[in-house]
Design an enzyme around this catalytic site. Structure first.
Site, mmCIF file in Angstrom:
data_model
loop_
_atom_site.group_PDB
_atom_site.id
_atom_site.type_symbol
_atom_site.label_atom_id
_atom_site.label_comp_id
_atom_site.label_asym_id
_atom_site.label_seq_id
_atom_site.Cartn_x
_atom_site.Cartn_y
_atom_site.Cartn_z
ATOM 1 N N CYS A 45 -12.088 33.960 -15.398
ATOM 2 C CA CYS A 45 -10.786 33.831 -16.042
ATOM 3 C C CYS A 45 -9.753 34.758 -15.400
ATOM 4 O O CYS A 45 -8.566 34.413 -15.317
ATOM 5 C CB CYS A 45 -10.895 34.113 -17.536
ATOM 6 S SG CYS A 45 -11.901 32.897 -18.418
ATOM 7 N N ASP A 79 6.998 14.635 -25.780
ATOM 8 C CA ASP A 79 6.810 13.967 -27.075
ATOM 9 C C ASP A 79 5.727 14.623 -27.911
ATOM 10 O O ASP A 79 5.384 14.144 -28.987
ATOM 11 C CB ASP A 79 6.482 12.490 -26.873
ATOM 12 C CG ASP A 79 5.223 12.261 -26.028
ATOM 13 O OD1 ASP A 79 4.610 13.260 -25.576
ATOM 14 O OD2 ASP A 79 4.864 11.096 -25.815
#
Length: 218
Positions: free
Chosen positions: A45, A139
């Site tokens: 990570c 959206d």
């Protein structure tokens, strides 16, 4: 909760390294990438957060906001950011969520509803399913989901390629073939009739009736 492409991305309010955000409001009229991490101070990570920071200008020019999540508190994020800058050359330049109550990880189906307790008591292996990438449109619908194992670093160049395809196909009645990249030929969408295709594209190559190839729309 199981999410799939086309679902509305779960909204949330969260504390981040850049202040409190309401996710849908924060996205606004932009696109967004939410990418998650099982724990701070984990090696793979660390490379991912650093690389994402280094290529943030590529996301910016596509109108895409970046939001990271880790199942650790914000004070740890600050110390981790210093390590990321030292080892990867670029510190995170986007907000990072401290998902200490696991609420967002649960909402996005990355941890079970029964998970609770102090995140400090959980290992990266405990949280290994918190390795998702969600691309979300203006959206607020989920456009892409990628889930990676804890041992495999994510390919953010591929995520950029997918975003290019998503943005192109959102505006044009086309689809992108295997390994497509910007400037390559595309395929007329199957929902477009030949009569409509003539109006939109004029002509096309047709190795099979269901494969109608045209140049990428500008």
């Amino acid at each position: 909760m199981s999410l799939t492409i086309g679902d509305t991305a779960p909204d949330f309010t969260a504390e981040t390294t850049e202040g409190t955000i309401n996710f849908h409001d924060w996205i606004g009229d932009s696109w967004a990438v939410l990418f998650s991490h099982p724990k701070d101070f984990t090696p793979i990570c660390t490379t991912e957060l650093g690389y994402m920071a280094s290529i943030k200008p590529e996301f910016d020019k596509r109108g895409v906001k970046i939001l990271a999540l880790s199942v650790d508190p914000l004070d740890k994020h600050a110390a981790w950011a210093a390590d990321i800058e030292e080892t990867q050359g670029t510190a995170p330049n986007y907000p990072m969520i401290g998902d200490v109550d696991f609420a967002i990880s649960k909402a996005y189906g990355m941890l079970g509803a029964d998970v609770s307790g102090d995140p400090a008591d959980r290992t990266a292996a405990d949280n290994q399913t918190v390795r998702g990438v969600f691309v979300i449109g203006p959206d607020k619908k989920i456009k892409m989901i990628m889930l990676y194992p804890i041992t495999t670093g994510r390919n953010f160049d591929e995520i950029l390629r997918v975003i290019d395809s998503l943005q192109l196909t959102a505006k044009n009645k086309v689809a992108t073939p295997a390994n497509w990249k910007q400037g390559d030929d595309v395929v007329i969408a199957g929902s477009v009739s030949n009569d409509q295709a003539k109006e939109l594209f004029g002509s096309w190559e047709e190795p099979k009736p269901y494969i109608r190839i045209v140049h990428q729309p500008s």
